[in-house]
Design an enzyme around this catalytic site. Structure first.
Site, short mmCIF file in Angstrom:
data_model
loop_
_atom_site.label_atom_id
_atom_site.label_comp_id
_atom_site.label_asym_id
_atom_site.label_seq_id
_atom_site.Cartn_x
_atom_site.Cartn_y
_atom_site.Cartn_z
N SER A 52 0.80 -1.22 0.00
CA SER A 52 0.00 0.00 0.00
C SER A 52 0.84 1.27 0.00
CB SER A 52 -0.95 0.02 1.20
OG SER A 52 -0.23 0.24 2.40
N LYS A 59 0.94 4.03 7.19
CA LYS A 59 0.19 4.85 6.25
C LYS A 59 0.59 6.32 6.42
CE LYS A 59 -2.72 1.72 4.52
NZ LYS A 59 -1.93 0.57 4.98
#
Length: 211
Positions: free
Chosen positions: A132, A170
């Site tokens: 990701s 993230k």
């Protein structure tokens, strides 16, 4: 043997800190301003005595501004450890959907890179699983170096944990009534949370192989 003269300790410490902060020793004038000495001959005298004691090393082959460095004996006199620090590896973190990730006991240790020595004791590493964060070069199988902190600025890359004790790496954003954990992969959606715990900010990356 420890240095007895307080001015010598101050001179040695300032030279060491200047080298850490700037990458090179200070000038005689800068030393004088830092330790409250106006006489350059007095400063040179302190430096020569530090050299004789083995706490400073002068290299005649280098330009004057780069000619002095603090030795291991000098570091010990200042109480600075000369043993390289190690970063604990505390399991894994996903660059994908959150998973149970961070362990209390280290699974292995990694030498601290020179440019991160100032954070010794305040870092841990996690193995990355998932894709990701590929847009910023964090790949599956990498290790991220994380500085421990419980807050973050918008846009920081963090290791965050939700209420279910699931952790993920993230990009962090604090928005009106929620937190957004944004992947760096155009094919993946952000994670929206009402509550989030920041475990740390990603400040480095290690890769075992060239891809």
């Amino acid at each position: 043997m420890a240095i007895q003269e307080s001015k010598q300790i101050q001179v040695l410490r300032f030279i060491h800190e200047a080298q850490l902060n700037n990458g090179y020793p200070p000038t005689v004038r800068e030393v004088g301003e830092a330790v409250g000495l106006s006489s350059s001959s007095t400063i040179h005298g302190h430096i020569e005595r530090l050299v004789k004691k083995g706490y400073l090393l002068k290299d005649a082959s280098k330009p004057r501004a780069r000619a002095i460095e603090v030795t291991d004996s000098g570091l010990e006199a200042l109480g600075v450890s000369t043993t390289p620090g190690r970063i604990p590896v505390l399991g894994q973190v996903t660059a994908g959907a959150p998973i149970l990730a961070v362990e209390e006991e280290a699974t292995e240790f990694f030498p601290i890179p020179d440019n991160l020595m100032q954070f010794d004791g305040d870092m841990f590493m996690l193995n990355v699983r998932g894709n990701s964060m590929i847009n910023i070069g964090i790949l599956d199988g990498d290790k991220v170096i994380v500085r421990k902190q419980d807050n973050a600025d918008n846009g920081d890359v963090v290791v965050a944990m939700n209420d279910d004790d699931e952790a993920t790496v993230k990009r962090f954003f604090r928005e009106a009534d929620h937190f957004r954990l944004q992947p760096e992969n155009d094919a993946m959606a952000p994670i929206i949370l009402k509550q989030v715990a920041i475990l740390g900010k990603v400040i480095g990356l290690y890769r075992d192989a060239i891809y």
